[in-house]
Design an enzyme around this catalytic site. Structure first.
Site: not given
Length: 364
Positions: A79, A141, A235, A245, A256
């Site tokens: 990623q 991430h 979200e 949050y 997962y």
């Protein structure tokens, strides 16, 4: 009719528009995992490719053969890579554009923000403005999206590094947060955590997992983000300076493996989402529609989705999402980004090794 949840309410999930209402045009092919799109004043476009290239697309959709030189050194793995490109608000005069990207190597890396000048043909004078800390292991991430606020500050989204999710509750680092900076990379003197010796001064909000969509809605004076949940629990959040949050203390998703992450969906002092997607759609980019091409879409949010291979149109009333609409499933593609062009058309980037730039235009 399917329904999706928002703050305990059911939100109708409408069928997509008939194909007679719009047409999908493939403008550009041959992009390797394109990530972000920016429109230049002369009608051309800049597109980032995750492996670390910045590409120039002509107004007619043709792709300049050679990538632009001068991009910062990028850590590209899984990623990690080159993320967003965004023009400075004074781009016409200054030529500044902003790039977010992963730096480092597999054992020590995180998200960086840099700016560089673009003269219409190449980049020059680059400087690093901010790097998230601490450097962490892995290649997942990163966040990496950016938004400009009307006070000439910039908000950069970050991720929790996947294996470091508990650190999203630690204000002493940047993992799982949003940061707010001046346009030259300094800490604004009204940042919410400024003066807290146990917090990083750049923090704007915390308790996030992996924020990959961000929009400032000037009409409502609202900053909105979307973020990936684990297995479920994606979200949509309305950002308030200094708010927490909840991740990973609260979530609507599970790990997962199917294991429970937390028994709590809400807790006192933690801000719940406006909307969650369970099962997950893997939200990526986000755009706010203003234009003449699709009058019925004025003020609506558009959220691109990777796993869902679609775009969600979100209709809002009085601060709530009251309808959702699934669009563009006919592409049969992971959609990394959605943008509104100066022409009022929607532009989509498909996330594939042979990715494409697709334009959505009215059928008539």
């Amino acid at each position: 009719m399917k329904r999706w949840h928002a703050l305990g309410l059911t939100v109708p999930l409408l069928a997509g528009l008939a194909h007679a209402d719009y047409r999908l045009e493939t403008l550009t092919e041959g992009l390797e995992h394109p990530w972000s799109l920016a429109f230049l004043p002369d009608g051309r476009m800049l597109v980032t490719e995750r492996p670390g290239r910045l590409r120039l697309i002509e107004a007619d959709g043709s792709l300049r053969d050679a990538p632009l030189a001068g991009v910062p050194e990028v850590f590209a793995e899984a990623q990690a890579g080159l993320f967003e490109v965004m023009l400075a608000p004074d781009f016409d005069d200054s030529g500044w554009l902003y790039l977010s990207y992963a730096y480092g190597d597999i054992s020590a890396n995180n998200t960086c923000l840099a700016r560089t000048r673009f003269n219409g043909e190449g980049l020059s004078g680059g400087e690093v403005l901010f790097c998230a800390s601490p450097a962490k292991r892995g290649a997942a991430h990163y966040g990496g999206r950016m938004a400009l606020l009307p006070d000439d500050t910039l908000v950069l989204t970050l991720g929790d590094g996947f294996d470091y999710r508990e650190q999203a509750q630690n204000a002493g680092n940047h993992l799982g947060s949003l940061v707010r900076l001046t346009l030259d990379g300094r800490v604004p003197d009204d940042n919410p955590f400024l003066g807290d010796d146990g917090a990083r001064p750049e923090l704007y909000s915390m308790g996030h997992r992996n924020v990959q969509g961000i929009v400032y809605d000037a009409a409502r004076d609202e900053l909105l983000i979307n973020e990936h949940g684990p297995r479920g629990g994606d979200e949509l959040n309305l950002i308030q300076p200094g708010a927490n949050y909840g991740w990973p203390l609260t979530t609507h998703g599970v790990d997962y493996t199917g294991a429970q992450i937390t028994p709590f969906r809400e807790l006192p002092g933690l801000t719940p989402p406006l909307l969650h997607w369970t099962p997950s759609i893997a939200p990526s980019g986000m755009a706010l529609y203003h234009g003449d091409a699709f009058p019925d879409w004025q003020g609506d949010l558009f959220v691109s989705a990777l796993a869902g291979q679609q775009v969600r149109r979100l209709v809002r009333e009085e601060g709530r999402v009251v309808e959702q609409q699934v669009l563009f499933e006919a592409l049969d593609s992971r959609i990394r980004d959605v943008r509104v062009g100066p022409d009022g058309y929607l532009y989509l980037l498909t996330d594939h090794a042979d990715g494409a730039l697709v334009r959505v235009v009215p059928a008539s």
